[in-house]
Design a protein around this motif. Structure first.
Motif, PDB file in Angstrom:
ATOM      1  N   PHE A  34     -24.965  87.054  36.069  1.00  0.00           N
ATOM      2  CA  PHE A  34     -23.724  87.653  35.589  1.00  0.00           C
ATOM      3  C   PHE A  34     -24.015  89.043  35.012  1.00  0.00           C
ATOM      4  CE2 PHE A  34     -21.423  83.562  35.403  1.00  0.00           C
ATOM      5  CZ  PHE A  34     -22.484  82.666  35.345  1.00  0.00           C
ATOM      6  N   PHE A  90     -24.708  93.973  29.781  1.00  0.00           N
ATOM      7  CA  PHE A  90     -25.685  92.901  29.653  1.00  0.00           C
ATOM      8  C   PHE A  90     -25.809  92.133  30.971  1.00  0.00           C
ATOM      9  CE2 PHE A  90     -26.545  93.049  25.166  1.00  0.00           C
ATOM     10  CZ  PHE A  90     -25.411  93.585  24.599  1.00  0.00           C
ATOM     11  N   SER A  94     -28.287  82.244  34.309  1.00  0.00           N
ATOM     12  CA  SER A  94     -27.918  80.889  33.900  1.00  0.00           C
ATOM     13  C   SER A  94     -28.356  79.905  34.956  1.00  0.00           C
ATOM     14  CB  SER A  94     -26.408  80.807  33.714  1.00  0.00           C
ATOM     15  OG  SER A  94     -25.987  79.488  33.467  1.00  0.00           O
ATOM     16  N   ILE A 102     -28.524  79.996  28.525  1.00  0.00           N
ATOM     17  CA  ILE A 102     -28.027  81.184  29.205  1.00  0.00           C
ATOM     18  C   ILE A 102     -28.799  82.342  28.614  1.00  0.00           C
ATOM     19  CG2 ILE A 102     -26.014  82.622  29.591  1.00  0.00           C
ATOM     20  CD1 ILE A 102     -24.304  80.134  29.313  1.00  0.00           C
ATOM     21  N   PHE A 104     -29.660  86.147  27.993  1.00  0.00           N
ATOM     22  CA  PHE A 104     -29.107  87.502  28.000  1.00  0.00           C
ATOM     23  C   PHE A 104     -30.230  88.525  28.040  1.00  0.00           C
ATOM     24  CE2 PHE A 104     -24.533  87.553  27.077  1.00  0.00           C
ATOM     25  CZ  PHE A 104     -24.298  86.203  26.938  1.00  0.00           C
ATOM     26  N   GLY A 105     -30.043  89.561  28.839  1.00  0.00           N
ATOM     27  CA  GLY A 105     -30.925  90.714  28.756  1.00  0.00           C
ATOM     28  C   GLY A 105     -30.672  91.465  27.467  1.00  0.00           C
ATOM     29  N   SER A 106     -31.522  92.423  27.192  1.00  0.00           N
ATOM     30  CA  SER A 106     -31.446  93.164  25.932  1.00  0.00           C
ATOM     31  C   SER A 106     -30.354  94.229  25.925  1.00  0.00           C
ATOM     32  CB  SER A 106     -32.790  93.817  25.632  1.00  0.00           C
ATOM     33  OG  SER A 106     -33.187  94.605  26.735  1.00  0.00           O
TER      34      SER A 106
ATOM     35  N   TYR B  33     -20.470  78.093  22.515  1.00  0.00           N
ATOM     36  CA  TYR B  33     -21.711  78.743  22.098  1.00  0.00           C
ATOM     37  C   TYR B  33     -21.431  79.654  20.900  1.00  0.00           C
ATOM     38  CZ  TYR B  33     -22.997  77.685  26.970  1.00  0.00           C
ATOM     39  OH  TYR B  33     -23.237  77.066  28.173  1.00  0.00           O
ATOM     40  N   TYR B  35     -23.355  82.984  19.005  1.00  0.00           N
ATOM     41  CA  TYR B  35     -24.396  83.997  19.108  1.00  0.00           C
ATOM     42  C   TYR B  35     -24.317  84.911  17.888  1.00  0.00           C
ATOM     43  CZ  TYR B  35     -24.635  82.865  24.124  1.00  0.00           C
ATOM     44  OH  TYR B  35     -24.775  82.222  25.330  1.00  0.00           O
ATOM     45  N   GLN B  41     -28.204  95.735  18.875  1.00  0.00           N
ATOM     46  CA  GLN B  41     -29.122  94.791  19.507  1.00  0.00           C
ATOM     47  C   GLN B  41     -28.381  93.905  20.512  1.00  0.00           C
ATOM     48  OE1 GLN B  41     -32.309  93.458  17.443  1.00  0.00           O
ATOM     49  NE2 GLN B  41     -32.417  95.407  16.413  1.00  0.00           N
ATOM     50  N   GLY B  42     -29.145  93.091  21.210  1.00  0.00           N
ATOM     51  CA  GLY B  42     -28.569  92.145  22.152  1.00  0.00           C
ATOM     52  C   GLY B  42     -28.074  90.892  21.461  1.00  0.00           C
ATOM     53  N   LEU B  43     -27.723  89.907  22.264  1.00  0.00           N
ATOM     54  CA  LEU B  43     -27.205  88.660  21.727  1.00  0.00           C
ATOM     55  C   LEU B  43     -28.321  87.680  21.446  1.00  0.00           C
ATOM     56  CD1 LEU B  43     -24.606  89.916  22.993  1.00  0.00           C
ATOM     57  CD2 LEU B  43     -23.861  87.565  23.376  1.00  0.00           C
ATOM     58  N   ARG B  95     -16.810  77.862  27.605  1.00  0.00           N
ATOM     59  CA  ARG B  95     -17.089  77.775  29.028  1.00  0.00           C
ATOM     60  C   ARG B  95     -16.423  76.500  29.523  1.00  0.00           C
ATOM     61  NH1 ARG B  95     -23.302  77.235  31.069  1.00  0.00           N
ATOM     62  NH2 ARG B  95     -23.256  78.616  32.879  1.00  0.00           N
ATOM     63  N   GLU B 100     -24.023  75.909  35.962  1.00  0.00           N
ATOM     64  CA  GLU B 100     -24.532  77.271  35.803  1.00  0.00           C
ATOM     65  C   GLU B 100     -23.614  78.337  36.381  1.00  0.00           C
ATOM     66  OE1 GLU B 100     -26.077  74.921  37.560  1.00  0.00           O
ATOM     67  OE2 GLU B 100     -26.546  75.633  39.568  1.00  0.00           O
ATOM     68  N   GLN B 104     -18.923  82.553  30.802  1.00  0.00           N
ATOM     69  CA  GLN B 104     -18.508  82.390  29.419  1.00  0.00           C
ATOM     70  C   GLN B 104     -17.347  83.340  29.124  1.00  0.00           C
ATOM     71  OE1 GLN B 104     -22.531  83.307  27.996  1.00  0.00           O
ATOM     72  NE2 GLN B 104     -22.412  81.471  26.766  1.00  0.00           N
TER      73      GLN B 104
END
Lengths: 114, 115
Positions: A34, A90, A94, A102, A104-106, B33, B35, B41-43, B95, B100, B104
Motif C-alpha cells: 500500500f 508512507f 501487509s 502491518i 510501515f516505512g519510515s 489498530y 499507532y 517521524q513514522g508510525l 480495517r 492482508e 486501513q
C-alpha cells in the motif's frame, strides 16, 4: 526478517515534473502493498494498493505504482507534480506470517518547488 | 458513510496525569489498530484488536500504556502517569477484516502534549 524500506527521506521536485518515491520490501510471502499519503495535520489516506492482481496499480490524484517481484520494489510515481502533492508518503506492507502485522516505512517527505 | 473518529482532537496534560483517548471505528470493521507518531517521524505500532481475540499488545512501550475494546466497537487507549516523551499524535485505524489485502482507514488523530 520482513521489512519495508523507503529509500529517500525527502524528495524535492519542481511543479510539473515527474515524481518518483522509492520503496523496497523483503518478504517470504507474497505480500499486499500500500501507499498512504499524509498531508500536514491530517490523517492518513490510502493512495493505492497492490493485492496480487495487476502489477501496475493506479491510485487517486494521478499516482501509480508498479509491483516488481524480481526487484522487490513498489515505487510510487506521478507524471507531473502538483503543488497539492506536497505531503508525507508512507509505503506499507501487509500479509506476512501474521495478519496483524502491518509494516510501515519510515516515510518520504515530498516537497514541490514552484 | 462515517469514517474513523477520534476524541479529543487535542489534549494538553501535565506530567504525571492519566489520559484516555477514544477511537470510534467504522461500523462493521473487525480490526482496530493504535499507532503513535512523534513529530516528524513514522508510525509506531502500539496495539491491535481483532474481533473477540486476545489483542496483540507487542507494540506497547511500557506498562503505563493500556487499551481496551468492547466487542467490535469503541476503543480507548489509556496512558497513566504521562511523561513528556509521550507527547505525540495518537492515530487509530480500523480495517474491515484481518486479511492482508484490506486497507486501513485512519482517524484524524489525537495530538497529546505533556507539559
Amino acid at each position: 526478517a520482513q521489512s519495508v524500506t523507503q529509500l529517500d527521506s525527502h524528495v524535492s521536485v519542481s511543479e510539473g515534473t515527474p515524481v518518483l518515491l522509492r520503496c523496497n520490501y523483503s518478504s517470504s510471502y507474497s505480500p499486499s502493498l500500500f501507499w498512504y499519503v499524509q498531508h500536514p495535520n491530517k490523517g492518513l489516506q490510502l493512495l493505492l494498493k497492490y493485492t496480487s492482481a495487476a502489477t501496475l496499480v493506479k491510485g487517486i490524484n494521478g499516482f501509480e505504482a508498479e509491483f516488481k517481484k524480481s526487484e522487490t520494489s513498489f515505487h510510487l510515481t506521478k507524471p507531473s507534480a502538483h503543488m497539492s502533492d506536497a505531503a508525507e508518503y508512507f509505503c506499507v506492507v501487509s500479509g506476512y506470517s501474521s495478519a496483524s502485522k502491518i509494516i510501515f516505512g519510515s516515510g518520504t517527505r515530498l516537497s514541490i518547488r514552484p | 458513510g462515517a469514517g474513523v473518529s477520534q476524541s479529543p482532537s487535542n489534549k494538553v496534560t501535565e506530567k504525571g496525569k492519566d489520559v484516555e483517548l477514544r477511537c470510534d471505528p467504522i461500523s462493521g470493521h473487525t480490526a482496530l489498530y493504535w499507532y503513535r507518531q512523534r513529530l516528524g517521524q513514522g508510525l509506531e505500532f502500539l496495539i491491535y484488536f481483532q474481533g473477540n481475540s486476545a489483542p496483540d499488545k507487542s507494540g506497547l512501550p511500557s506498562d503505563r500504556f493500556s487499551a481496551e475494546r468492547t466487542g467490535e466497537s469503541v476503543s480507548t487507549l489509556t496512558i497513566q502517569r504521562t511523561q513528556q516523551e509521550d507527547s505525540a499524535v495518537y492515530l487509530c485505524a480500523s480495517r474491515l477484516a484481518p486479511g492482508e489485502s484490506y486497507e486501513q482507514y485512519f482517524g484524524p488523530g489525537t495530538r497529546l502534549t505533556v507539559t
